[in-house]
Design an enzyme around this catalytic site. Structure first.
Site, short mmCIF file in Angstrom:
data_model
loop_
_atom_site.label_atom_id
_atom_site.label_comp_id
_atom_site.label_asym_id
_atom_site.label_seq_id
_atom_site.Cartn_x
_atom_site.Cartn_y
_atom_site.Cartn_z
N PHE A 150 9.57 4.36 -3.30
CA PHE A 150 9.06 5.21 -1.80
C PHE A 150 8.54 4.28 -1.01
O PHE A 150 8.40 4.97 0.26
CB PHE A 150 8.20 6.32 -2.55
CG PHE A 150 6.86 5.78 -2.83
CD1 PHE A 150 5.83 5.72 -1.94
CD2 PHE A 150 6.41 5.63 -4.22
CE1 PHE A 150 4.66 5.29 -2.22
CE2 PHE A 150 5.22 5.05 -4.54
CZ PHE A 150 4.21 4.77 -3.57
N SER A 227 7.69 0.03 -10.06
CA SER A 227 6.68 -0.40 -11.21
C SER A 227 7.20 -1.31 -12.36
O SER A 227 8.28 -1.09 -12.65
CB SER A 227 5.91 0.72 -11.69
OG SER A 227 6.71 1.46 -12.52
N CYS A 282 4.19 -3.82 -2.66
CA CYS A 282 4.05 -4.86 -3.77
C CYS A 282 3.33 -6.06 -3.52
O CYS A 282 3.09 -6.74 -4.28
CB CYS A 282 5.25 -4.80 -4.64
SG CYS A 282 6.51 -5.78 -3.35
N GLU A 391 -2.56 -2.16 -11.32
CA GLU A 391 -2.13 -2.31 -9.95
C GLU A 391 -2.25 -0.81 -9.65
O GLU A 391 -1.85 0.31 -9.80
CB GLU A 391 -0.72 -2.53 -9.97
CG GLU A 391 0.14 -2.44 -8.78
CD GLU A 391 1.71 -2.60 -8.67
OE1 GLU A 391 2.30 -2.83 -7.69
OE2 GLU A 391 2.28 -2.02 -9.41
#
Length: 509
Positions: A150, A227, A282, A391
Site C-alpha cells: 500500500f 512485510s 521500507c 518494524e
C-alpha cells in the site's frame, strides 16, 4: 459518491464474478471513497489466462516495437503525472508533493527500461572449435506476477513491470486493496500507449488473489514487496510451486551519526527520513544511533525541527482551502494501522524510553476524522525495547546512544534486517570503513534514504530479502529473462569431412 474499482483484463475493466468487495477510504477524512472487487479463484484464473494468451505473441514482438511502446508510456506518464499523484494522495494519504516524488522515482525505472536493448544483447564466439560457433541470448519468461504494497501504489509496481514488459513478458499486477485505483490508471495508460491487450493485467483482491498467483502453473515468476512474514510466505509458496521469486521484506533502518558530523545536516536528514510519508516506507530511518558525545545536542535539534511540522490533509484542494501551505505529513493509511503505531508509542513509554516529541496528541489541519498521528521522537531507547525491535512503519524515530563507532556498527549488524542504513560523518576513512563493514544491502553516506537510481538494483540483505535477485537495474533484467546458449555447426561444402561414426567425446580442436 463512491467509485467502483475492478480488475483489468484483455485491455478493459472486468467486474469479475465474486460477490466480495472491500471499502477504500480517504485517510485524511475517514470517508469511504470507493469499493474494490476482491477476486474469487475463478476471477484470478481469468486474469492469469488473459496474460497467458498474450505471452507468446508479445514475447516474439520485436525489441524495437516493445521499447517504442515503453517510451510512449513514459511520455504519457510525464504529461499526466499530477493526475496520478492526486489519486495516490486520495487513497494513501501522503502529501501531494510526496506523491509526485513517488511517481518520479517510478518513472526512472520506465526510462531505464526504454534502454533495455543494450542489456538484452547476447554474446557470440566465432570459431569456438573447428567449424563451431557459440552464441547466447536472453528470452522472456512468459507470465509474471507482481504483488505490491500500500505504501507506494505506483512506484513499487514500476520497479518491476517496465522491465518485465520491455523484456517481453506479460504481467499480472495484484495491488494493495487499500489504495487500488493507481493500478487501473496505469493499465489505462498502457492501453493508450499502444500496449497489446493482455500484456498488462490487474487482479484486485486479498489472499485469494495472492495464492492464485503463487500456485498457478502459468505464472513463471513473482515479484513481491511487503512485510517480512508475508515475504517469507510468498517466497516459500511460490518456490515450492516452481517459480522464480524476488520477495522484498521489512526493515529496521539505522542512521549512525558520528561526533564529527554536521549536526544540522544530520538533524534535517533524520526528520526527513524518519517522518516523510508518515514513516510508511521500507527505507525510512526508524533508529538514530548517536555516537557520544553528540546525543544531547542532536536530539535537541531534531526535536526543534519536528515541532515545526504541519500535519494535515495533503491533497491540493485542502492546501488551497487552507493557508496555501502544503502539509509536511499526512495521515496513516488506515485507522487500524494508526492505532497499531500509537500502541508502539505506548509500549516505548512504558518500557522507559523518554518521549521527547509525542505525536499522539496531534492537532491535524482539516482532519478531525482522519487517521492522523504526529511525528514522535524517543530518546534513551535500548535494543531490548519493542519500539526498537519491531518494524513500526509509522512516524516514530528512536534514538539509541552508544559510546563508539564499534558499538554503533555492532548494533546495526546484530539486527535481523539488512535493508538500508546511513552514516553521517565528515571523515572519509570512517565512511569507507562503514561501507565495507556494515552488513546491509543499501548504504547512504550523508544520504539518509539511500534508494538507488534505476540502473542500480534495489534490495537488502538478511531478513529483508527472500530470493537471490534485487529489483530493477541489471539484476532486474536478469530476473525477468532466462539465458539460452546455442552451439552451431555449418559444414563448408568445399571441405566436407569424410564422415563416419565417432562414439568418443567431441574434441575441442
Amino acid at each position: 459518491m463512491t467509485t467502483t474499482i475492478t480488475h483489468w483484463v484483455d485491455g478493459s475493466r472486468f467486474d469479475g464474478t465474486s460477490d466480495r468487495w472491500a471499502d477504500v477510504t480517504n485517510p485524511a477524512t475517514g470517508q469511504v471513497s470507493g469499493r474494490v472487487a476482491l477476486a474469487s479463484e475463478a476471477d484470478a484464473q481469468a486474469v492469469i489466462a488473459s496474460a497467458s494468451r498474450a505471452a507468446q505473441e508479445w514475447g516474439q514482438t520485436s525489441l524495437a516495437r516493445r521499447t517504442q511502446v515503453v517510451f510512449a508510456f513514459r511520455e504519457l506518464l510525464n504529461s499526466r503525472r499530477d493526475e496520478l499523484a492526486r489519486l495516490i494522495t486520495a487513497e494513501h494519504g501522503k502529501v501531494h508533493s510526496d506523491a509526485l516524488g513517488e511517481v518520479a522515482r517510478g518513472q526512472e525505472v520506465v526510462e531505464f527500461a526504454c534502454g533495455i536493448s543494450h542489456l538484452l544483447k547476447g554474446g557470440h564466439s566465432d570459431g569456438a572449435s573447428t567449424d563451431i560457433d557459440v552464441h547466447s541470448k536472453r528470452a522472456p519468461l512468459g507470465v509474471v506476477g507482481i504483488i505490491s504494497p500500500f505504501n507506494f501504489p505506483a512506484m513499487v509496481p514500476m520497479w518491476f513491470f517496465p522491465v518485465a514488459i520491455a523484456a517481453g513478458n506479460t504481467v499480472v499486477l495484484k495491488p494493495s486493496e487499500k489504495d487500488p485505483s493507481a493500478s487501473l490508471w496505469l493499465a489505462e495508460l498502457w492501453k493508450e500507449a499502444g500496449l497489446p491487450d493482455g500484456v498488462f493485467n490487474v487482479l484486485q483482491g486479498d489472499k485469494v488473489a495472492v495464492d492464485a498467483l503463487l500456485t498457478s502453473p502459468e505464472v513463471q515468476a513473482i515479484s513481491f514487496v511487503g512485510s517480512t512474514p508475508i515475504a517469507e510466505y510468498v517466497y516459500e509458496t511460490a518456490s515450492r510451486n516452481g517459480k522464480r521469486v524476488q520477495a522484498l521484506g521489512g526493515a529496521k533502518n539505522h542512521m549512525v551519526v558520528l561526533p564529527d558530523a554536521d549536526l544540522d545536516l544530520a538533524a534535517d536528514a533524520a526528520v526527513n527520513a524518519g517522518f516523510g510519508s508518515a514513516g510508511e516506507r521500507c527505507m525510512a530511518i526508524s533508529v538514530l544511533v548517536a555516537v557520544e558525545p553528540v546525543a544531547d545536542d542532536l536530539v535537541a535539534r531534531i526535536a526543534e525541527r519536528t515541532r515545526t511540522l504541519l500535519i494535515g490533509d495533503g491533497g491540493t484542494e485542502a492546501t488551497q482551502a487552507g493557508d496555501g501551505k502544503e502539509a509536511d505529513m499526512g495521515p496513516l493509511v488506515t485507522k487500524a494501522h494508526r492505532d497499531k503505531v500509537s500502541s508502539f508509542i505506548d509500549s516505548g513509554e512504558q518500557a522507559g524510553a523518554k518521549v521527547v516529541v509525542d505525536g499522539r496528541d496531534v492537532a491535524a489541519r482539516g482532519g478531525d476524522q482522519g487517521f492522523y498521528l504526529g511525528p514522535t521522537l524517543f530518546d534513551h531507547v535500548t535494543p531490548d525495547m519493542e519500539v526498537y525491535r519491531e518494524e513500526i512503519f509509522g512516524p516514530v524515530l528512536s534514538v539509541v546512544r552508544v559510546a563508539s563507532y564499534a558499538d554503533a556498527l555492532e548494533l546495526v549488524n546484530a539486527n535481523d534486517y539488512g535493508n538500508g542504513t546511513a552514516i553521517f560523518t565528515n571523515d572519509g576513512g570512517a565512511a569507507r570503513r562503514f561501507e565495507n563493514d556494515v552488513q546491509v544491502g543499501m548504504i547512504g553516506i550523508n544520504v539518509p534514504v539511500p534508494v538507488p537510481v534505476a540502473y542500480y538494483s534495489f534490495g537488502g540483505w538478511k531478513r529483508s530479502l527472500f530470493g537471490d535477485t534485487h529489483a530493477h537495474g541489471t539484476e532486474g533484467v536478469h530476473f525477468f529473462t532466462r539465458g539460452k546458449v546455442v552451439t552451431t555447426r555449418w559444414i563448408d561444402p568445399a571441405n566436407r569431412p569424410a564422415g563416419g561414426l565417432e562414439l568418443g567425446f567431441p574434441q575441442n580442436v
